[in-house]
Design an enzyme around this catalytic site. Structure first.
Site, PDB file in Angstrom:
ATOM      1  N   LYS A  67     -26.141 -12.572  72.274  1.00 16.04           N
ATOM      2  CA  LYS A  67     -27.069 -11.646  72.925  1.00 16.04           C
ATOM      3  C   LYS A  67     -26.276 -10.830  73.938  1.00 16.04           C
ATOM      4  CE  LYS A  67     -29.227 -11.503  76.659  1.00 16.04           C
ATOM      5  NZ  LYS A  67     -29.088 -10.044  76.971  1.00 16.04           N
TER       6      LYS A  67
ATOM      7  N   ASP B 116     -33.370  -8.850  76.487  1.00 15.44           N
ATOM      8  CA  ASP B 116     -33.069  -8.940  77.913  1.00 15.44           C
ATOM      9  C   ASP B 116     -32.953 -10.398  78.322  1.00 15.44           C
ATOM     10  OD1 ASP B 116     -35.705  -9.833  78.020  1.00 15.44           O
ATOM     11  OD2 ASP B 116     -36.492  -7.954  78.810  1.00 15.44           O
ATOM     12  N   GLY B 117     -32.560 -10.607  79.577  1.00 12.92           N
ATOM     13  CA  GLY B 117     -32.347 -11.961  80.044  1.00 12.92           C
ATOM     14  C   GLY B 117     -33.617 -12.776  80.135  1.00 12.92           C
TER      15      GLY B 117
ATOM     16  N   VAL C  44     -34.993 -12.905  75.392  1.00 11.06           N
ATOM     17  CA  VAL C  44     -34.088 -13.596  74.475  1.00 11.06           C
ATOM     18  C   VAL C  44     -33.112 -14.505  75.222  1.00 11.06           C
ATOM     19  CG1 VAL C  44     -32.301 -13.280  72.716  1.00 11.06           C
ATOM     20  CG2 VAL C  44     -34.311 -11.805  72.716  1.00 11.06           C
ATOM     21  N   GLY C  45     -32.636 -14.068  76.381  1.00 10.37           N
ATOM     22  CA  GLY C  45     -31.709 -14.901  77.138  1.00 10.37           C
ATOM     23  C   GLY C  45     -32.312 -16.247  77.502  1.00 10.37           C
TER      24      GLY C  45
ATOM     25  N   GLU D 108     -19.297 -18.092  83.688  1.00 10.23           N
ATOM     26  CA  GLU D 108     -18.281 -17.272  84.360  1.00 10.23           C
ATOM     27  C   GLU D 108     -19.058 -16.232  85.144  1.00 10.23           C
ATOM     28  OE1 GLU D 108     -16.207 -14.762  85.876  1.00 10.23           O
ATOM     29  OE2 GLU D 108     -16.272 -13.788  83.903  1.00 10.23           O
TER      30      GLU D 108
ATOM     31  N   CYS E 254     -15.531  -8.757  88.050  1.00  8.91           N
ATOM     32  CA  CYS E 254     -15.825  -9.919  88.893  1.00  8.91           C
ATOM     33  C   CYS E 254     -14.589 -10.416  89.629  1.00  8.91           C
ATOM     34  CB  CYS E 254     -16.439 -11.033  88.057  1.00  8.91           C
ATOM     35  SG  CYS E 254     -15.451 -11.471  86.601  1.00  8.91           S
TER      36      CYS E 254
ATOM     37  N   GLU F 136     -21.230  -9.547  96.784  1.00  9.23           N
ATOM     38  CA  GLU F 136     -20.491  -8.873  95.716  1.00  9.23           C
ATOM     39  C   GLU F 136     -21.148  -7.508  95.484  1.00  9.23           C
ATOM     40  OE1 GLU F 136     -18.646 -10.000  91.385  1.00  9.23           O
ATOM     41  OE2 GLU F 136     -20.753 -10.514  91.734  1.00  9.23           O
TER      42      GLU F 136
END
Length: 475
Positions: free
Chosen positions: A170, A202-203, A206-207, A245, A278, A378
């Site tokens: 995905k 999208d998260g 399906v995510g 990650e 990242c 971040e």
């Protein structure tokens, strides 16, 4: 417009269970560049079922046959370099030279690294009278981000394929085009039906469905820490393996004896890919004797960083990926100003002469302190924070003063100091004096930067279970 593709399930392009279109926006123009379908539970279930059914045969396929198919994929990937680069240019705003070289090249680089690591990888070995086996973990869900699309797809799909796993990919719905092209390549390479499946989504949809699915044995995710926490919670009920990650807030420690290009190198690295990495060195910490000079050098380097159209060749940076990201970065720049950091270069708004596209001015703040938001959060844009340190001990303390622990950087000509400091830094990776990592070196972090290690032998191990068998000696 890039041709619309539906999902790839059980070796065939498959229409979604329900009509749910999503516009993909070219961040350089703010215009629709493609339309994709977003999956629902029925699509997820079909893809997982295909992977589950294909797993026994693929796991039993001789290693040399799996390797041959991966090598065929490499040939197809090389032949379609321009198609892949154009997809990444359009979906996430990588300037075309960056897309053709760094972004595209990360795929072949990792693939070659895995093949090299495989030469010494032991799937079966003796431990006394026991026989040890590394076996494929099973069906893997791979949820990949938009900032380095092929880098992350290759880091996940290739080792999983080599050790005998089947999978459902995905990609990010913001930047799905490169994964659609990759799926075309998988089809052309001739992998058996069900080994590789792809469902856009999208998260939240399906995510989450993949993360909680009882027939998924492992989730490999790259993205934000917030999403990584959500995936871990969704996966907990089925106790599946979760490899993460996640984000970073890398410190770049520049000691007084660092080489003369250290500051410029750090700025360029921070701004690369429009700051959307990242492992970017976003906190530059400089020994006081060199601090004033470093601020001037950083200002000059940022002002020399050009922004420009993604369709034009050159070393300029492009836009950030979306309006959401643009607004987030603008908000953090504004916060930096309000909280008292010294704005040295860049600032709010688009670069001069640009009135369209999600372009951010290359920005440098000096005199940043630990209580400031831009020190802690971040930003994921071309924004650098600079601060002084007095001693080696203070430098280490400042670098480790973060919830993240992905990559830190050390610049000094004193080799003993370089190693001494690197050993004290709480991060999965430490790069020194501008020397990049070798192919196959593990990529991953400490703390809220995640728990996975990708690349080389470590990347192959990520997708294996370990079994011990007693009483059966090695032949």
């Amino acid at each position: 417009m890039i041709e619309k593709r539906d999902f790839y399930i059980n070796g065939a392009w498959t229409a979604p269970a329900a009509a749910n279109d999503f516009n993909v926006i070219d961040p350089a123009t703010e215009e629709v560049c493609a339309v994709i379908s977003i999956g629902d539970q029925a699509d997820t279930d079909a893809a997982v079922a295909a992977a589950r059914n294909a797993f026994p045969a693929w796991a039993d396929t001789p290693l040399e046959e799996r390797v041959a198919l991966v090598k065929k994929l490499r040939d197809v990937y090389v032949a379609r370099r321009d198609d892949m680069a154009e997809a990444m240019r359009a979906e996430m705003g990588a300037p075309i030279d960056l897309a053709k070289n760094n972004q595209w090249g990360s795929g072949t680089w990792h693939l070659d690294g895995f093949l090299e690591a495989l030469e010494d990888f032991e799937f079966e070995y003796a431990m006394g009278s026991d026989r040890m086996r590394k076996e494929p973990i099973g069906v893997c869900a791979m949820i990949t981000p938009w900032n380095w699309p092929m880098n992350q797809v290759f880091l996940k799909a290739i080792p999983a394929l080599l050790v005998g796993c089947t999978m459902v990919l995905k990609p990010s719905e913001i930047a799905p085009l490169s994964s659609i092209v990759f799926t075309e390549m998988m089809d052309e390479a001739g992998f058996p039906a069900g080994v590789f499946n792809m469902v856009n989504g999208d998260g939240v949809g399906v995510g989450s469905q993949l993360s909680s699915h009882p027939d998924v044995d492992m989730v490999s995710f790259t993205g934000s820490t917030r999403a990584g926490i959500a995936i871990s919670k969704a996966a907990a009920d089925s106790l599946k393996r979760v490899s993460l990650e996640l984000g970073g807030k890398g410190a770049n420690l520049i000691f007084a004896d660092a080489d003369e290009k250290a500051v410029k190198r750090g700025v360029i690295h921070c701004m690369q890919n429009s700051g959307q990495s990242c492992n970017a060195p976003t906190r530059m910490m400089v020994e006081t004797g060199r601090y004033a000079e470093a601020v001037d050098q950083a200002k000059a380097a940022a002002e020399a960083t050009a922004t420009g159209p993604t369709t034009e060749s050159g070393r300029h940076i492009g836009p950030v990926v979306s309006e959401l990201q643009f607004n987030k970065i603008q908000g953090l720049i504004e916060t930096g100003i309000k909280e008292g950091a010294t704005l040295v270069a860049g600032g709010l708004g688009r670069p001069e002469g640009m009135n369209k596209g999600y372009y951010v001015r290359p920005t440098v703040f000096a005199d940043v302190t630990p209580d400031m938001t831009i020190y802690r959060e971040e930003i994921f844009g071309p924004v650098l924070a600079i601060m002084p340190f007095e001693s080696e001990e203070q430098a280490v303390q400042m670098a480790n003063d973060t919830v993240y622990g992905l990559t830190n950087y050390v610049q000094t000509q004193d080799d003993d100091k370089r190693l001494r400091v690197a050993r004290q830094l709480r991060s999965g990776m430490v790069e020194t004096n501008g020397v990049g990592r070798v192919n196959g070196s593990p990529f991953g972090g400490y703390g809220q930067s995640g728990n996975g290690r990708e690349g080389g032998t470590w990347g192959l191990d990520e997708f294996c279970e370990v079994k011990s068998i007693s009483g059966v000696p090695m032949g």
